[in-house]
Design a protein around this motif. Structure first.
Motif, PDB file in Angstrom:
ATOM      1  N   ILE A 124     -22.727  -9.574  -4.320  1.00  0.00           N
ATOM      2  CA  ILE A 124     -22.176  -8.243  -4.292  1.00  0.00           C
ATOM      3  C   ILE A 124     -22.854  -8.206  -2.763  1.00  0.00           C
ATOM      4  O   ILE A 124     -24.084  -7.692  -3.105  1.00  0.00           O
ATOM      5  N   PHE A 125     -22.088  -8.047  -1.649  1.00  0.00           N
ATOM      6  CA  PHE A 125     -23.521  -8.150  -0.208  1.00  0.00           C
ATOM      7  C   PHE A 125     -23.367  -6.135  -0.676  1.00  0.00           C
ATOM      8  O   PHE A 125     -24.263  -5.490   0.089  1.00  0.00           O
ATOM      9  N   PHE A 126     -21.887  -5.579  -0.302  1.00  0.00           N
ATOM     10  CA  PHE A 126     -21.637  -4.631  -0.069  1.00  0.00           C
ATOM     11  C   PHE A 126     -20.620  -3.865  -0.570  1.00  0.00           C
ATOM     12  O   PHE A 126     -19.473  -4.594  -1.034  1.00  0.00           O
ATOM     13  N   GLU A 127     -20.372  -2.604  -0.979  1.00  0.00           N
ATOM     14  CA  GLU A 127     -18.983  -2.235  -1.203  1.00  0.00           C
ATOM     15  C   GLU A 127     -18.741  -1.427  -1.206  1.00  0.00           C
ATOM     16  O   GLU A 127     -19.602   0.167  -0.971  1.00  0.00           O
ATOM     17  N   ALA A 128     -17.750  -0.240  -0.205  1.00  0.00           N
ATOM     18  CA  ALA A 128     -16.419   0.787   0.752  1.00  0.00           C
ATOM     19  C   ALA A 128     -15.840   1.080  -0.290  1.00  0.00           C
ATOM     20  O   ALA A 128     -14.704   0.465  -0.369  1.00  0.00           O
ATOM     21  N   GLN A 129     -16.589   2.119  -0.059  1.00  0.00           N
ATOM     22  CA  GLN A 129     -14.770   3.258  -2.141  1.00  0.00           C
ATOM     23  C   GLN A 129     -14.657   3.645  -0.068  1.00  0.00           C
ATOM     24  O   GLN A 129     -14.893   4.053   0.903  1.00  0.00           O
ATOM     25  N   GLY A 130     -13.096   4.373  -0.466  1.00  0.00           N
ATOM     26  CA  GLY A 130     -12.656   5.094   0.014  1.00  0.00           C
ATOM     27  C   GLY A 130     -12.431   4.655   1.531  1.00  0.00           C
ATOM     28  O   GLY A 130     -12.339   5.225   2.287  1.00  0.00           O
ATOM     29  N   VAL A 131     -11.909   3.629   2.033  1.00  0.00           N
ATOM     30  CA  VAL A 131     -11.531   2.976   3.130  1.00  0.00           C
ATOM     31  C   VAL A 131     -10.466   3.230   3.364  1.00  0.00           C
ATOM     32  O   VAL A 131      -9.267   3.511   3.099  1.00  0.00           O
ATOM     33  N   PRO A 132     -10.972   3.220   5.255  1.00  0.00           N
ATOM     34  CA  PRO A 132      -9.162   3.790   5.893  1.00  0.00           C
ATOM     35  C   PRO A 132      -8.111   2.528   5.310  1.00  0.00           C
ATOM     36  O   PRO A 132      -8.477   1.484   5.570  1.00  0.00           O
ATOM     37  N   PHE A 133      -7.109   2.747   5.326  1.00  0.00           N
ATOM     38  CA  PHE A 133      -5.966   1.610   5.306  1.00  0.00           C
ATOM     39  C   PHE A 133      -5.111   2.085   6.243  1.00  0.00           C
ATOM     40  O   PHE A 133      -4.891   3.263   5.721  1.00  0.00           O
ATOM     41  N   ASP A 134      -3.778   1.367   5.724  1.00  0.00           N
ATOM     42  CA  ASP A 134      -2.335   1.341   7.183  1.00  0.00           C
ATOM     43  C   ASP A 134      -1.075   1.563   5.366  1.00  0.00           C
ATOM     44  O   ASP A 134      -0.633   0.152   5.549  1.00  0.00           O
ATOM     45  N   ARG A 135      -0.653   2.863   5.380  1.00  0.00           N
ATOM     46  CA  ARG A 135       0.515   2.491   4.484  1.00  0.00           C
ATOM     47  C   ARG A 135       1.064   1.336   5.132  1.00  0.00           C
ATOM     48  O   ARG A 135       1.684   0.202   4.430  1.00  0.00           O
ATOM     49  N   ALA A 136       1.967   1.472   6.029  1.00  0.00           N
ATOM     50  CA  ALA A 136       3.137   1.138   6.432  1.00  0.00           C
ATOM     51  C   ALA A 136       3.278  -0.571   6.677  1.00  0.00           C
ATOM     52  O   ALA A 136       4.080  -0.965   6.560  1.00  0.00           O
ATOM     53  N   SER A 137       2.215  -0.282   7.428  1.00  0.00           N
ATOM     54  CA  SER A 137       1.349  -2.090   7.527  1.00  0.00           C
ATOM     55  C   SER A 137       1.441  -3.433   6.572  1.00  0.00           C
ATOM     56  O   SER A 137       1.189  -4.687   6.226  1.00  0.00           O
ATOM     57  N   GLY A 138       1.076  -2.181   5.835  1.00  0.00           N
ATOM     58  CA  GLY A 138       0.225  -2.784   4.334  1.00  0.00           C
ATOM     59  C   GLY A 138      -1.173  -3.475   4.833  1.00  0.00           C
ATOM     60  O   GLY A 138      -1.763  -4.731   4.417  1.00  0.00           O
ATOM     61  N   LEU A 179       0.536  -1.007   0.162  1.00  0.00           N
ATOM     62  CA  LEU A 179      -0.418   0.557   0.324  1.00  0.00           C
ATOM     63  C   LEU A 179       0.767   1.248   0.104  1.00  0.00           C
ATOM     64  O   LEU A 179       0.132   2.152   0.420  1.00  0.00           O
ATOM     65  N   GLY A 180       2.083   1.298  -0.325  1.00  0.00           N
ATOM     66  CA  GLY A 180       2.982   2.551  -0.155  1.00  0.00           C
ATOM     67  C   GLY A 180       2.977   3.279  -0.937  1.00  0.00           C
ATOM     68  O   GLY A 180       2.746   4.616  -0.607  1.00  0.00           O
ATOM     69  N   ARG A 181       2.238   3.144  -1.984  1.00  0.00           N
ATOM     70  CA  ARG A 181       2.034   4.069  -3.121  1.00  0.00           C
ATOM     71  C   ARG A 181       0.845   3.975  -3.395  1.00  0.00           C
ATOM     72  O   ARG A 181       0.542   4.601  -4.359  1.00  0.00           O
ATOM     73  N   ILE A 182      -0.290   3.662  -2.953  1.00  0.00           N
ATOM     74  CA  ILE A 182      -1.526   4.191  -3.101  1.00  0.00           C
ATOM     75  C   ILE A 182      -1.977   4.342  -2.377  1.00  0.00           C
ATOM     76  O   ILE A 182      -2.030   5.603  -1.556  1.00  0.00           O
ATOM     77  N   ASP A 183      -3.253   5.401  -3.003  1.00  0.00           N
ATOM     78  CA  ASP A 183      -4.236   6.861  -2.735  1.00  0.00           C
ATOM     79  C   ASP A 183      -5.376   6.431  -1.778  1.00  0.00           C
ATOM     80  O   ASP A 183      -5.771   6.540  -1.495  1.00  0.00           O
ATOM     81  N   THR A 184      -5.843   4.863  -2.839  1.00  0.00           N
ATOM     82  CA  THR A 184      -7.141   4.753  -2.282  1.00  0.00           C
ATOM     83  C   THR A 184      -7.414   3.212  -2.608  1.00  0.00           C
ATOM     84  O   THR A 184      -6.914   2.469  -3.286  1.00  0.00           O
ATOM     85  N   VAL A 185      -8.676   2.594  -1.568  1.00  0.00           N
ATOM     86  CA  VAL A 185      -8.263   1.580  -1.542  1.00  0.00           C
ATOM     87  C   VAL A 185     -10.219   0.809  -1.014  1.00  0.00           C
ATOM     88  O   VAL A 185     -10.738   1.959  -1.078  1.00  0.00           O
TER      89      VAL A 185
END
Lengths: 229, 182
Positions: B126-140, B108-114
């Motif tokens: 598909i049950f649901f889609e979650a857009q722009g969710v929180p993520f941790d670049r450092a820990s991946g 996730l080091g160079r990722i903008d959105t997840v």
């Protein structure tokens, strides 16, 4: 309910000028609320005439007419007003626990006032309850934590609206069926407490469109929750 | 106070009231009406039930900070670490409030959105889609807060983590997690 007609009407009035508000900026409602919350008052209660139904005013009169209170009438008033006090608390205090505290404190205050004949206009009792709500909610906002004295009692009545009965799983499924932008409007409105203007900026749409999407989404959720297609 | 209302508050008014989208005067008008009207109170309760439940919903994808806040409120959180491509069954045991699927091993080091798409492994629904969710670049890591009310979904769940970097390049990583609710 002809069998329960009460041959009385109540005119409760303040007879102690020393406890009347001095400031012209304070409304009579505010003064009454403050009195209900603790000021020592004496009163004149005059009953006469015929009331043909169990209006709020009838119930207040019944309570006022009995020095020890009227348990049946008090229970009925709690049943009527408990849910709306709780709704008011949820809306303004944003906490289920604090809303429950508000219910207890407001019911106790208004029943105490009714028992003592300090409700100046029984036929508009709902205004007195709402004013008391506002007054006590302000005190809760200002950090007062204990508003119901230990030892005071309220009738045991169900005062909670159906909020606790919402099927969270069903709501989640219904949310997932909303169009993505509609779901975002709902979540930003109610979870993030963003204003429509902020949401409009985030979604690059108009303020009016945000309000329309929010309205339609909540109606769709309600239909979905109630099993409608 | 009546059980029917000649001039009921509209859904628009009630929804705006619960969204905090009315000015003080309009809000006071709604409250004055509600305190004198059983029918509109009942209508308000139905909207309040939805609005307040949404307000208290725990999002399905959370950050470490959110997890810490939930733990501070007394919720019992159990972690279930899952690697990319792994199919790892889990049991949601009694006493657990949140089963935290730690989807790790993501670059996730160079990722903008997840975005995370949750679907049924068997049918692909598909049950649901979650857009722009929180993520941790450092820990991946991406953290999924599985909650007991999710038991109403089919048990074999696939999490499709879709990442997008600044160049617009997208990547999909699958995590299959069959659930058993104890």
């Amino acid at each position: 309910m002809s069998g329960k007609d009460y041959r009385r009407s109540c005119i409760a009035q303040w007879d102690d000028d020393r406890t009347r508000p001095n400031s012209s900026s304070r409304s009579s409602t505010e003064a009454g609320i403050e009195a209900a919350l603790g000021a020592k008052q004496t009163r004149v209660l005059a009953c006469g005439g015929v009331l043909g139904s169990d209006s709020d005013g009838d119930l207040v009169c019944r309570i006022s007419a009995h020095p020890a209170g009227d348990r049946e009438a008090e229970t009925e008033l709690c049943r009527r007003f408990g849910p709306r006090i709780r709704l008011y608390g949820l809306r303004h205090l944003r906490s289920s626990d604090r809303a429950s505290d508000l219910v207890q404190a407001v019911l106790l205050a208004v029943l105490t006032a009714a028992r003592a004949g300090r409700v100046t206009n029984p036929e508009h009792f709902h205004r007195f309850v709402l004013g008391t709500c506002r007054h006590i909610a302000r005190r809760l906002h200002q950090g007062e934590s204990r508003l119901v004295p230990v030892g005071d009692e309220l009738p045991e009545v169900p005062v909670m609206p159906d909020l606790d009965r919402v099927d969270v799983g069903a709501l989640f499924r219904c949310l997932s069926r909303l169009e993505t932008r509609a779901r975002m409007v709902v979540l930003l409105s109610f979870q993030d407490e963003r204003s429509p203007r902020e949401i409009a900026q985030a979604l690059e749409t108009s303020l009016g469109n945000v309000r329309v999407m929010r309205h339609r989404a909540i109606i769709d959720l309600r239909k979905c929750m109630e099993g409608e297609p | 106070m009546t059980s029917t209302c000649a001039t009921p508050l509209s859904d628009e008014q009630l929804i705006a009231y619960w969204a905090g989208d009315l000015d003080d005067d309009a809000s006071a008008t709604v409250e004055d009406h509600l305190f004198s009207c059983l029918a509109c109170t009942a209508a308000c309760e139905r909207i309040a039930a939805i609005a307040e439940t949404i307000r208290e919903l725990i999002p399905p994808i959370v950050s470490r900070d959110q997890v810490a806040r939930l733990q501070a409120k007394g919720l019992h959180v159990v972690e279930n670490r899952v690697a990319p491509g792994q199919r790892k069954a889990c049991v949601f045991r009694p006493g657990t409030d949140i089963l935290l699927h730690v989807l790790h091993g993501l670059d996730l080091g160079r990722i903008d959105t997840v975005d995370v798409i949750v679907s049924d492994e068997d049918s692909g629904t598909i049950f649901f889609e979650a857009q722009g969710v929180p993520f941790d670049r450092a820990s991946g890591e991406v953290l999924v807060a599985c909650q007991r009310h999710f038991s109403s979904f089919p048990p074999n769940v696939v999490f499709d983590v879709r990442t997008r970097d600044s160049s617009g390049a997208e990547r999909s990583t699958l995590f299959a997690i069959p659930h058993v609710f104890g």
